[in-house]
Design a protein around this motif. Sequence first.
Motif, short mmCIF file in Angstrom:
data_model
loop_
_atom_site.label_atom_id
_atom_site.label_comp_id
_atom_site.label_asym_id
_atom_site.label_seq_id
_atom_site.Cartn_x
_atom_site.Cartn_y
_atom_site.Cartn_z
N ASN A 137 18.89 -65.47 19.88
CA ASN A 137 19.80 -65.01 20.74
C ASN A 137 20.90 -64.33 21.25
N THR A 138 22.27 -64.61 20.08
CA THR A 138 22.89 -64.27 19.77
C THR A 138 23.33 -63.25 19.26
N TYR A 139 22.12 -62.24 18.84
CA TYR A 139 22.05 -61.48 17.85
C TYR A 139 22.53 -60.24 18.81
N GLU A 140 23.43 -59.03 18.62
CA GLU A 140 23.53 -58.19 19.84
C GLU A 140 22.45 -57.26 19.78
N LEU A 141 22.21 -56.96 21.28
CA LEU A 141 20.51 -56.90 21.70
C LEU A 141 20.82 -55.49 21.43
N ARG A 142 21.55 -54.54 21.42
CA ARG A 142 21.74 -53.27 21.54
C ARG A 142 21.08 -52.77 20.12
N TRP A 143 21.16 -53.79 18.82
CA TRP A 143 20.25 -53.52 17.33
C TRP A 143 19.52 -53.97 17.21
N LEU A 144 18.53 -54.74 18.64
CA LEU A 144 17.36 -54.81 18.96
C LEU A 144 16.91 -53.82 19.43
N TYR A 145 17.24 -53.31 19.94
CA TYR A 145 16.80 -51.72 20.55
C TYR A 145 16.23 -50.64 19.89
N PRO A 174 18.20 -63.57 26.14
CA PRO A 174 20.40 -62.83 25.02
C PRO A 174 21.16 -63.17 25.85
N GLU A 175 22.27 -63.66 25.12
CA GLU A 175 23.39 -64.60 25.22
C GLU A 175 24.07 -63.06 25.74
N GLU A 176 23.95 -61.77 26.11
CA GLU A 176 25.47 -61.37 26.12
C GLU A 176 26.31 -61.02 27.84
N MET A 178 25.19 -58.93 30.61
CA MET A 178 24.20 -57.61 31.12
C MET A 178 23.05 -57.76 30.71
N ALA A 179 22.87 -58.77 29.96
CA ALA A 179 22.02 -58.47 28.92
C ALA A 179 20.21 -58.20 29.60
N SER A 180 19.64 -57.84 29.46
CA SER A 180 18.20 -57.54 29.93
C SER A 180 16.86 -56.80 29.00
N LYS A 181 15.98 -57.85 29.52
CA LYS A 181 14.67 -57.92 28.61
C LYS A 181 13.96 -56.47 29.13
N ASP A 182 13.80 -55.45 30.39
CA ASP A 182 13.55 -54.88 30.66
C ASP A 182 13.10 -53.75 30.33
N GLY A 183 13.95 -53.25 29.12
CA GLY A 183 13.28 -52.04 28.63
C GLY A 183 12.32 -52.75 27.84
N PHE A 184 12.63 -53.93 26.57
CA PHE A 184 11.42 -54.19 25.91
C PHE A 184 10.16 -54.62 26.81
N ARG A 185 10.20 -55.11 28.21
CA ARG A 185 9.22 -54.74 28.90
C ARG A 185 8.27 -53.23 29.31
N GLU A 186 9.20 -52.31 29.58
CA GLU A 186 8.89 -51.52 29.32
C GLU A 186 8.23 -50.60 28.16
N ARG A 187 8.77 -50.92 26.87
CA ARG A 187 7.35 -50.56 26.18
C ARG A 187 6.24 -50.73 26.01
N LEU A 188 6.24 -52.20 26.22
CA LEU A 188 4.89 -53.09 25.70
C LEU A 188 4.03 -52.30 26.80
#
Length: 493
Positions: A137-145, A174-176, A178-188
């Motif tokens: 959750n504390t890993y930088e979200l942009r690198w996960l994308y 994710p703990e940052e 403006m973190a959003s999981k919506d991009g991942f949802r759209e891809r899945l």
Amino acid sequence: MKRWIVGAIVGAGLYGASPAAADQEKAHARLGKAMEASQRGDCPAALRLLKPQFKPKAVSQLDPEVATLAYQLAAYCAVRAGNLVDARAFAVAGTAFESASDELWQLRLSLDVDVKALEDAVATVVAMSEGRGRALNTYELRWLYRLDTQLREAKADAARERFLRVMTASGFDPEEPMASKDGFRERLMRILHARGDNAGVAALVAEIETTSVLIRLSVQPEFAALLPAGFDPRAAAEGELKRVRASILRYPRHLAPILSAARLLRGLGRPGEALAVLESARGDGKQLADFLDAAERSSWWWDALGGTHATLGDVEASLAAYREGGRAAEDGGPNVSQIINMAGVQNRFGRFADALKTLPADGANLPISPFGAMQIRLVRVCANVALGNAAAVAADRALIEANSKDDPESLRDLYLCVGDIDAAAKAVIAELDDPDQRVETLLDFSDYDASPESAPVPRTRATFLALKQRADVQAALKQAGGTRRFALQSSRL
């Protein structure tokens, strides 16, 4: 080497311990010397001392917490030595212990990606989600994308789906700002739709809150029907703005929510409020450098300020903002993105000669991406058309046509600038035939609220409207899913 490791090893008993066996004393003495070497910056010496300690018998004699810290020290030293393979092996061995730190888990994931072990990276993410949630959750979200993009490009379909299911699960939070999981949802969603899992797609659509994602879905027939009845993009933007304002209060030392609020306010047709939100970052004696994400976001704060002033028709304030943004560092050098944006605004305000002076010259020693190079050529073409420099227009036109894959939309914009509406129509139809371009093109050709009267009207506006009304373009838009009318001012929310 981070100094907290020293204290952690001391606290774990490396120094001042009273081991019963002589070999334990030797092991602790060796680790102590390795730590001292690393603190001197002599990582090769530290690694020479540490490697014998990682033999199975030697490791088994160490307290688990000390062992994990030793592996962490070795991993960081191997990174500093440029040996990523060894660094990754140390990180993997260290994370086999329950006492491994979140930082070591995050290092392991980063090294998986750095050595292009993408399947292993997914395994690391899955392992983190099954007991090391805070590390994930504390890993930088942009690198996960970025990891997801790499999985897609590598066609690692099964691993990618495992990864996206972790990224869209309720346990990933994710703990940052403006973190959003919506991009991942759209891809899945796209993966599930391809296999006909309509129930899975509908469940993901129901969780999406980001206005830009919802707007994209609304022009795709296969997903539009799953949006709430009477979907109102403006209401979605207002709801998102409320959440963003709450994020500003929650993260007062971050620019990210301020930038999001300004973007939404501009889309809602409230540029004056957007300007006030942006300027709040400099209110009460604050400076941009005071924000925790200043290194990453400050140039984009200047970009947002420049764009907002342009919307309000204040050319001097707009150009002054872009000029400051161009001075903010980007990859260790001048901020090319803001320099290009400034030249584009100069074109919009009719300052074509100034735009050409602003742009970097060909061969300039600047970190210019292929996309950036296309944007430079496009701004130059539009300026030179207005100035009547036919030879310069022809040269850049040839380069844009030859490299259109680097930025397909620039081909259409090129033809709009030179007034070749037939070529522009062919470019639009090609965009609509391309699944990777189709959605953005449909949004570009959708209808929006009028901009404030003070905002400059692009010189190509009339040509664009004529292009939009062509029968062949209208037919292609309809076949691709059709356009929509949005009670907003931008398709880029």
